[in-house]
Design an enzyme around this catalytic site. Structure first.
Site, PDB file in Angstrom:
ATOM      1  CG  HIS A  40      32.480   6.381 -22.371  1.00  0.00           C
ATOM      2  ND1 HIS A  40      32.768   5.292 -22.819  1.00  0.00           N
ATOM      3  CD2 HIS A  40      33.682   7.284 -23.110  1.00  0.00           C
ATOM      4  CE1 HIS A  40      33.848   5.140 -23.465  1.00  0.00           C
ATOM      5  NE2 HIS A  40      34.214   6.450 -23.883  1.00  0.00           N
TER       6      HIS A  40
ATOM      7  CG  ASP B 154      31.255   2.160 -22.574  1.00  0.00           C
ATOM      8  OD1 ASP B 154      32.402   2.802 -21.843  1.00  0.00           O
ATOM      9  OD2 ASP B 154      30.385   2.583 -23.129  1.00  0.00           O
ATOM     10  CG  HIS B 155      37.574   3.424 -21.126  1.00  0.00           C
ATOM     11  ND1 HIS B 155      37.319   4.199 -22.159  1.00  0.00           N
ATOM     12  CD2 HIS B 155      38.036   4.289 -20.287  1.00  0.00           C
ATOM     13  CE1 HIS B 155      37.533   5.480 -21.890  1.00  0.00           C
ATOM     14  NE2 HIS B 155      37.925   5.470 -20.799  1.00  0.00           N
TER      15      HIS B 155
HETATM   16  C1  BG6 Z   1      37.588   7.764 -24.752  1.00  0.00           C
HETATM   17  C2  BG6 Z   1      37.533   9.192 -25.887  1.00  0.00           C
HETATM   18  O1  BG6 Z   1      36.740   6.926 -25.153  1.00  0.00           O
HETATM   19  O2  BG6 Z   1      37.435   8.475 -23.639  1.00  0.00           O
HETATM   20  C3  BG6 Z   1      38.044  10.302 -25.457  1.00  0.00           C
HETATM   21  O3  BG6 Z   1      37.489   8.694 -27.300  1.00  0.00           O
HETATM   22  C4  BG6 Z   1      38.117  10.656 -24.079  1.00  0.00           C
HETATM   23  O4  BG6 Z   1      37.989  11.137 -26.396  1.00  0.00           O
HETATM   24  C5  BG6 Z   1      38.153   9.607 -23.068  1.00  0.00           C
HETATM   25  O5  BG6 Z   1      39.000  11.567 -23.773  1.00  0.00           O
HETATM   26  C6  BG6 Z   1      37.941   9.737 -21.841  1.00  0.00           C
HETATM   27  O6  BG6 Z   1      38.207   8.930 -21.009  1.00  0.00           O
HETATM   28  P1  BG6 Z   1      38.770   8.809 -19.561  1.00  0.00           P
HETATM   29  O7  BG6 Z   1      38.879   7.542 -18.958  1.00  0.00           O
HETATM   30  O8  BG6 Z   1      39.995   9.857 -19.620  1.00  0.00           O
HETATM   31  O9  BG6 Z   1      37.740   9.604 -18.865  1.00  0.00           O
END
Ligand code: BG6
Length: 511
Positions: free
Chosen positions: A263, A200-201
């Protein structure tokens, strides 16, 4: 967080200098010809290499269906790297990148991989320390792990404590509770839970990690961090981008599966969790998961009153006219996929009973911003008559996750002069002002944690299943009930008006 166990007392400065990294590691990326690999994964590995955070002995093996030589793979990687001030480090990095093509469904690619990894382990003196990264379509996660088991690549029982095999699995992990449970069952028949790293980044974003530091390394806020002082919490994850080139995936996912299940529920868990007794991965994950367990899944009637789902129509983003979701390439003209959702969650425990947690997220919104705003209660009465308590703005503590990362506190202050005038002002902490530079890329941090075996920033099987338990009824109502239609909002707006009503019925409004 580093799961440092020490009985020694050290200073904060010494703590920063502690280096935890293995002496060697092989990184194997399935799906290595894909977008994520070249946009995020390989550049993050290069970044770690430049910063001397990769082990001295390492190599990268890419695996995918596309036929390519090592050289072609290296050229493709080169295009995604921004070497900055270190152009001389590009070749040494690329020299350690290799490629193998094959069909994931058959045994051959795994047999060839087995052989190549053994050879490369010898060549680079890596020993048996391997990270497999599954960056493929989700339908391939279980079959790949299954084949890894059959070809002796999974090594769940290793006698040498210095050897390990870990598998990082990209999101989405399932698309419902049933499919997540079945995926958990399939992979755990081959791998042990401590080998599985569910990505989960968001958890690896610097500002997200700072939530725990802010809450538990300071004494000021924890005593008021509960239903007695906090009125409600708002979490916003707004994007200006549309569905881009990912309509195939997004049509199946929609915003609830794409952003909420993972997230955003993890952000909520970090804000609402109890203090863990230490930073061991399972201790922290137990506390995050307890919050998810305490969110009661909604009945269909509750979904109807506590959530709004919508789709973007045509509109304007930064002065540019953009098409609506149903007109995007690859999207069905009668699509029922939600690109925006706003939901009011309740946490059924002593700390949070009766405190609404509002979460909204959407594509093609007015701004790109992710933030968490903790709204405190109003003062009980006003001594500044004729101003009433209701005229005084409550304190709001805002975690700005991105962009312009920081934390701010809103409060009332006296305007200079003889009259009794007040203004709502902010105390502000900005990352860039204090720490300079931009926060590091999440994927670099996640690779590093997988190398040292720290699972804190990865989701555990029970947490993933609890999140699906919460999200499933909402998806069910908005996407699968034929009599229910999604709301529409113009691209470039803050979503449909109904999202404002969700809060105004409780006398709240979005920040
Ligand atoms: C991803 C989603 O996990 O997170 C995308 O699949 C989304 O749809 C993205 O745009 C958002 O990540 P960040 O780090 O750009 O906020």
């Amino acid at each position: 967080m580093p799961s440092l166990q020490t009985s020694q007392t050290i200073t904060k400065e010494q703590m920063c200098l502690i280096e935890e990294k293995p002496s060697s590691c092989a990184i194997i990326i399935f799906g290595a010809s894909g977008d994520l690999a070249h946009r995020k994964l390989l550049p993050s590995l290069f970044h770690l290499f430049v910063e001397k955070n990769l082990p001295p002995q390492f190599y990268v093996m890419g695996v995918a269906r596309t036929v390519m030589t090592d050289q072609q793979f290296r050229e493709k990687i080169r295009k995604g790297l921004s070497a900055g001030p270190f152009p001389q480090l590009v070749e040494p990095f690329l020299d350690r990148c290799f490629y193998l093509s094959g069909d994931y469904d058959g045994p051959l690619v795994y047999q060839n991989l087995h052989k190549s990894l053994n050879e490369l382990d010898k060549k680079f003196q890596v020993g048996l320390r391997r990270i497999f990264y599954l960056s493929t379509p989700p339908s391939l996660y279980a079959p790949i792990v299954n084949r890894m088991g059959k070809t002796d690549l999974a090594y769940s029982q290793l006698e040498d404590p210095k050897s390990w095999v870990r598998v990082i699995i990209e999101k989405p992990f399932g698309d419902s509770l049933d499919s997540a449970q079945s995926l958990n069952r399939d992979i755990s028949s081959i791998l042990t839970e401590d080998q599985i790293y569910r990505i989960d980044h968001y958890l690896a974003k610097e500002t997200v990690q700072n939530i725990l530091m802010f809450r538990f390394a300071n004494v000021l806020f924890e005593p008021v961090w509960n239903r007695n002082f906090i009125d409600h919490v708002q979490i916003t994850a707004a994007e200006q981008l549309g569905v881009e080139h990912r309509s195939g995936y997004y049509e199946q996912a929609g915003v609830l599966r794409d952003m909420f299940q993972n997230h955003l529920l993890q952000l909520l868990a970090l804000i609402a969790m109890e203090a863990p007794i230490n930073l061991n991965a399972n201790t922290v994950r137990n506390k995050r998961n307890e919050v998810l367990e305490a969110i009661r899944p909604m009945s269909q009637a509750e979904v109807q009153t506590n959530s709004i789902c919508a789709q973007y129509g045509m509109g304007d983003i930064n002065g540019q006219e953009v098409v609506g979701y149903r007109q995007e390439a690859g999207v069905s003209p009668s699509s029922r996929t939600a690109t925006f959702a706003a939901v009011q969650f309740e946490i059924d425990n002593w700390r949070w009973q009766g405190v609404p947690f509002y979460i909204r997220s959407g594509k093609r919104l007015a701004e790109r911003v992710v933030e968490i705003a903790v709204h405190f209660k109003r003062v009980p009465t006003s001594i500044f008559k004729p101003l009433l308590a209701s005229h005084l703005s409550p304190n709001v503590l805002t975690f700005r996750i991105q962009p312009d990362e920081g934390i701010s506190m809103q409060f009332e202050a006296k305007k200079p002069g003889p009259k009794l005038c007040m203004n709502t002002v902010k105390m502000d902490f900005g990352y860039k002002d204090i720490f300079k530079g931009t926060p590091p890329e999440s994927y670099a941090r996640l690779f590093l944690d997988a190398m040292i075996g720290d699972q804190t920033l990865f989701a555990r099987s029970d947490g993933v299943e609890d999140s699906w338990r919460i999200i499933d009824p909402i998806v069910q109502y908005w996407e699968k009930t034929p009599t229910v239609s999604l709301f529409e909002y113009p691209a470039g707006s803050w979503g449909p008006n109904e999202s404002a009503h969700l809060l105004s019925r409780n006398e709240h409004s979005w920040d």
